[in-house]
Design a protein around this motif. Structure first.
Motif, PDB file in Angstrom:
ATOM      1  N   ARG A  48      50.380  31.289  38.493  1.00 16.16           N
ATOM      2  CA  ARG A  48      49.351  30.712  37.632  1.00 16.16           C
ATOM      3  C   ARG A  48      48.670  29.533  38.339  1.00 16.16           C
ATOM      4  NH1 ARG A  48      52.591  29.905  33.762  1.00 16.16           N
ATOM      5  NH2 ARG A  48      52.292  31.885  32.709  1.00 16.16           N
ATOM      6  N   ARG A  49      49.462  28.651  38.918  1.00 15.44           N
ATOM      7  CA  ARG A  49      48.924  27.458  39.587  1.00 15.44           C
ATOM      8  C   ARG A  49      48.116  27.846  40.828  1.00 15.44           C
ATOM      9  NH1 ARG A  49      46.390  23.219  39.105  1.00 15.44           N
ATOM     10  NH2 ARG A  49      46.902  21.526  40.488  1.00 15.44           N
ATOM     11  N   GLN A  52      44.755  29.079  39.711  1.00 15.09           N
ATOM     12  CA  GLN A  52      43.887  27.985  39.269  1.00 15.09           C
ATOM     13  C   GLN A  52      43.296  27.240  40.456  1.00 15.09           C
ATOM     14  OE1 GLN A  52      46.713  25.821  36.929  1.00 15.09           O
ATOM     15  NE2 GLN A  52      46.302  26.997  35.057  1.00 15.09           N
ATOM     16  N   LEU A  53      44.120  26.991  41.450  1.00 11.64           N
ATOM     17  CA  LEU A  53      43.658  26.240  42.620  1.00 11.64           C
ATOM     18  C   LEU A  53      42.738  27.072  43.508  1.00 11.64           C
ATOM     19  CD1 LEU A  53      47.018  24.520  43.591  1.00 11.64           C
ATOM     20  CD2 LEU A  53      44.985  23.393  42.649  1.00 11.64           C
ATOM     21  N   SER A  56      39.162  28.234  41.711  1.00 10.77           N
ATOM     22  CA  SER A  56      38.285  27.310  41.014  1.00 10.77           C
ATOM     23  C   SER A  56      36.862  27.732  41.371  1.00 10.77           C
ATOM     24  CB  SER A  56      38.561  25.874  41.460  1.00 10.77           C
ATOM     25  OG  SER A  56      38.295  25.737  42.848  1.00 10.77           O
ATOM     26  N   HIS A  60      36.020  29.792  44.649  1.00  8.68           N
ATOM     27  CA  HIS A  60      35.765  31.212  44.390  1.00  8.68           C
ATOM     28  C   HIS A  60      34.431  31.638  45.007  1.00  8.68           C
ATOM     29  CE1 HIS A  60      36.467  35.006  42.449  1.00  8.68           C
ATOM     30  NE2 HIS A  60      35.312  34.952  41.818  1.00  8.68           N
ATOM     31  N   ARG A 132      36.174  34.125  29.708  1.00  7.23           N
ATOM     32  CA  ARG A 132      37.278  33.325  30.251  1.00  7.23           C
ATOM     33  C   ARG A 132      38.584  33.587  29.508  1.00  7.23           C
ATOM     34  NH1 ARG A 132      36.976  27.750  32.759  1.00  7.23           N
ATOM     35  NH2 ARG A 132      39.137  27.102  32.848  1.00  7.23           N
ATOM     36  N   GLN A 136      41.981  35.285  30.986  1.00  9.04           N
ATOM     37  CA  GLN A 136      43.243  34.555  30.858  1.00  9.04           C
ATOM     38  C   GLN A 136      44.298  35.425  30.167  1.00  9.04           C
ATOM     39  OE1 GLN A 136      42.918  30.709  29.003  1.00  9.04           O
ATOM     40  NE2 GLN A 136      45.067  30.234  29.366  1.00  9.04           N
TER      41      GLN A 136
END
Length: 147
Positions: A48-49, A52-53, A56, A60, A132, A136
């Protein structure tokens, strides 16, 4: 930047392009994995992290540009394959912390990676959800211990 200034930093266009790819690799892969490893957590939290990193909005866009570039430049395609393999190996390793079936690990790794890259191209409506939120939800489904 002047032409003279450019050549003060780079030995020419190939050197500039190599530096651009080095920066992309560092920011979008090496630093992300290092940060995720430093922060710890279980496999799902790390995936997950990392997502996200890595994906972004600013990173992206760079990733998509490198992918488009790779369609026209074999050396970029070779490098992209190496980086994608590194990212997939990270996903396999993380999924294997809570999934034991090798086929399921491969499938989830592939789906998670495809979702991360391809989310930009999804234009479908998602009744009751924003785009979004739907993405998710899909990601969280992949991170469940058992589907």
């Amino acid at each position: 930047m002047t032409k003279g200034g450019f050549y003060g930093y780079f030995d020419g266009r190939p050197a500039l392009l190599t530096e651009m790819l080095d920066e992309w690799e560092r920011r979008c892969t090496k630093e992300v994995i290092a940060q995720v490893d430093a922060e710890g957590g279980d496999g799902a939290e790390r995936i997950r992290r990392a997502g996200q990193l890595t994906f972004s909005e600013d990173l992206h866009r760079i990733d998509l540009a490198v992918r488009a570039w790779a369609h026209h430049d074999q050396s970029v395609a070779t490098r992209l394959r190496r980086i994608d393999n590194e990212r997939m190996e990270f996903l396999r390793k993380m999924f294997s912390t809570f999934i034991t079936d090798p086929d399921e690990i491969e499938a989830r790794s592939t789906l998670a990676f495809a979702l991360a890259i391809g989310r930009h191209f999804i234009v479908a409506d998602h009744p009751g959800h924003t785009k979004r939120e739907a993405i998710q939800l899909a990601g969280e489904l992949l991170l469940r211990p058992h589907l």
